[in-house]
Design a protein around this motif. Structure first.
Motif, short mmCIF file in Angstrom:
data_model
loop_
_atom_site.label_atom_id
_atom_site.label_comp_id
_atom_site.label_asym_id
_atom_site.label_seq_id
_atom_site.Cartn_x
_atom_site.Cartn_y
_atom_site.Cartn_z
N VAL A 17 0.77 -1.15 0.08
CA VAL A 17 0.09 -0.07 -0.09
C VAL A 17 0.86 1.35 -0.02
CG1 VAL A 17 -1.99 1.31 1.36
CG2 VAL A 17 -1.72 -1.38 1.49
N GLU A 18 0.49 2.29 -0.61
CA GLU A 18 1.47 3.48 -0.83
C GLU A 18 0.70 4.63 -0.12
OE1 GLU A 18 3.12 5.52 -4.75
OE2 GLU A 18 0.76 5.07 -4.73
N THR A 19 1.40 5.47 0.60
CA THR A 19 0.93 6.92 1.00
C THR A 19 2.07 7.73 0.67
OG1 THR A 19 1.90 6.47 3.25
CG2 THR A 19 -0.39 5.75 2.91
N ARG A 20 1.50 9.10 0.55
CA ARG A 20 2.32 10.16 0.52
C ARG A 20 2.63 10.95 2.14
NH1 ARG A 20 2.74 13.03 -4.66
NH2 ARG A 20 4.73 14.00 -4.59
N GLN A 21 3.69 10.93 2.54
CA GLN A 21 3.93 11.54 3.85
C GLN A 21 5.23 12.23 3.85
OE1 GLN A 21 2.65 7.37 5.93
NE2 GLN A 21 3.36 8.70 7.28
N TRP A 22 5.59 12.92 5.02
CA TRP A 22 6.89 13.63 5.56
C TRP A 22 7.40 14.60 4.15
CZ3 TRP A 22 7.80 8.24 6.58
CH2 TRP A 22 7.04 7.82 7.70
N GLY A 23 6.39 15.45 3.77
CA GLY A 23 6.85 16.13 2.67
C GLY A 23 6.49 15.31 1.22
N ASN A 25 7.44 12.50 0.06
CA ASN A 25 8.09 10.79 0.05
C ASN A 25 6.87 10.11 -0.17
OD1 ASN A 25 10.81 11.33 0.94
ND2 ASN A 25 9.80 12.28 2.69
N LEU A 26 7.11 9.07 -1.26
CA LEU A 26 6.19 7.89 -1.16
C LEU A 26 6.58 6.91 -0.18
CD1 LEU A 26 5.76 7.54 -4.94
CD2 LEU A 26 4.31 8.68 -3.39
N VAL A 27 5.74 6.68 0.68
CA VAL A 27 5.90 5.51 1.71
C VAL A 27 5.07 4.07 1.51
CG1 VAL A 27 6.09 4.64 4.19
CG2 VAL A 27 5.92 7.06 3.38
N PHE A 28 5.76 3.05 1.38
CA PHE A 28 5.31 1.66 0.92
C PHE A 28 4.99 1.16 2.32
CE2 PHE A 28 6.83 3.54 -2.85
CZ PHE A 28 6.04 3.48 -3.66
N TRP A 29 3.94 0.31 2.24
CA TRP A 29 3.77 -0.27 3.51
C TRP A 29 3.07 -1.98 3.35
CZ3 TRP A 29 2.93 2.64 8.34
CH2 TRP A 29 2.90 3.84 8.30
N VAL A 30 3.32 -2.67 4.10
CA VAL A 30 2.94 -4.06 3.79
C VAL A 30 1.55 -4.15 5.03
CG1 VAL A 30 3.29 -6.50 4.51
CG2 VAL A 30 5.02 -5.26 3.82
N MET A 39 5.65 -0.02 7.23
CA MET A 39 6.29 0.39 6.29
C MET A 39 7.47 -0.37 6.01
SD MET A 39 7.81 4.11 7.21
CE MET A 39 9.25 4.36 8.34
N PHE A 40 7.63 -0.35 4.47
CA PHE A 40 8.91 -1.38 4.33
C PHE A 40 9.96 -0.52 3.07
CE2 PHE A 40 6.09 -2.52 0.90
CZ PHE A 40 6.82 -2.92 -0.01
N ALA A 41 9.77 0.40 2.56
CA ALA A 41 10.49 1.13 1.79
C ALA A 41 9.79 2.83 1.46
CB ALA A 41 10.33 0.57 0.23
N LEU A 42 10.72 3.49 1.04
CA LEU A 42 10.31 4.86 0.85
C LEU A 42 11.02 5.35 -0.08
CD1 LEU A 42 10.08 7.48 3.76
CD2 LEU A 42 11.64 7.98 2.11
N ILE A 43 10.31 6.22 -1.12
CA ILE A 43 11.00 6.73 -2.25
C ILE A 43 10.94 8.44 -1.74
CG2 ILE A 43 10.88 7.18 -4.71
CD1 ILE A 43 9.63 4.69 -5.20
#
Length: 151
Positions: A17-23, A25-30, A39-43
Motif C-alpha cells: 500500500v502506498e501513502t504520501r508522507q513527510w513532505g 515521500n512515497l511510503v510503501f507499507w505491507v 512500512m518497508f520502503a520509502l521513495i
C-alpha cells in the motif's frame, strides 16, 4: 531504474500500500497502516542532496546481516532515522542493478510481513472485498477519534 519504475514494482508486491508522507515521500507499507501495517520502503521524490533526509533517493528495510553487507557498497548509507531498524538508503537509483534492487525490495516486504502481528496477517489473508470493507471501517473509526493532546 527511476522512481516511477520502482514505484510500479513496489505496488506489485503482496499487500503493498502506498501513502504520501513527510513532505514529498512515497511510503510503501505491507498492509494498510489503519490495520497495523508497517512500512518497508520509502521513495524520496525531492532532489537528493538538500537535507539529511533528502540525501537518499530510496530507503528500505534489510536483514541485520544484509544491512552490513549493503553498507560496503559505494552509494549506500545507513538510512537517516531508521538505521537502528536496519534500514539502508540508496543515494542514487543507479547504485544497484535492477534485478538486485527488485530482490532487495521484495525481501524488505517479506521481512516486514514476517514481523506483523497475527491479527494483521489474519486481516491480510481475508478475501479482497471483506478486507477492503474492514480497512474502510477502521479508517472511519480512526478519523472519528479526537487527537491526543501533548503534555
Amino acid at each position: 531504474m527511476d522512481a516511477e519504475r520502482i514505484r510500479a514494482y513496489l505496488l506489485t508486491l503482496p499487500h503493498a500500500v502506498e501513502t504520501r508522507q513527510w513532505g514529498n515521500n512515497l511510503v510503501f507499507w505491507v498492509g494498510d497502516k489503519a490495520i497495523g501495517g508497517k512500512m518497508f520502503a520509502l521513495i524520496n521524490l525531492d532532489d537528493p542532496g538538500g537535507t539529511r533526509l533528502a540525501k537518499a533517493a530510496l530507503s528500505f528495510a534489510a536483514s541485520p546481516e544484509r544491512f552490513h553487507e549493503l553498507l560496503e557498497i559505494e552509494g549506500i548509507i545507513p538510512a537517516p532515522y531508521l538505521a537502528r531498524a536496519h534500514w539502508v538508503a540508496v543515494e542514487h537509483f543507479n547504485v544497484l542493478r535492477k534485478p538486485e534492487l527488485e530482490d532487495l525490495l521484495r525481501t524488505a516486504g517479506t521481512l516486514v510481513y514476517d514481523k506483523l502481528p497475527k491479527r494483521t496477517k489474519d486481516i491480510l489473508a481475508l478475501p479482497a472485498s471483506p478486507r477492503k470493507r474492514l480497512i474502510a471501517d477502521r479508517r472511519r473509526v480512526l478519523a472519528a477519534k479526537p487527537a491526543k493532546k501533548k503534555v
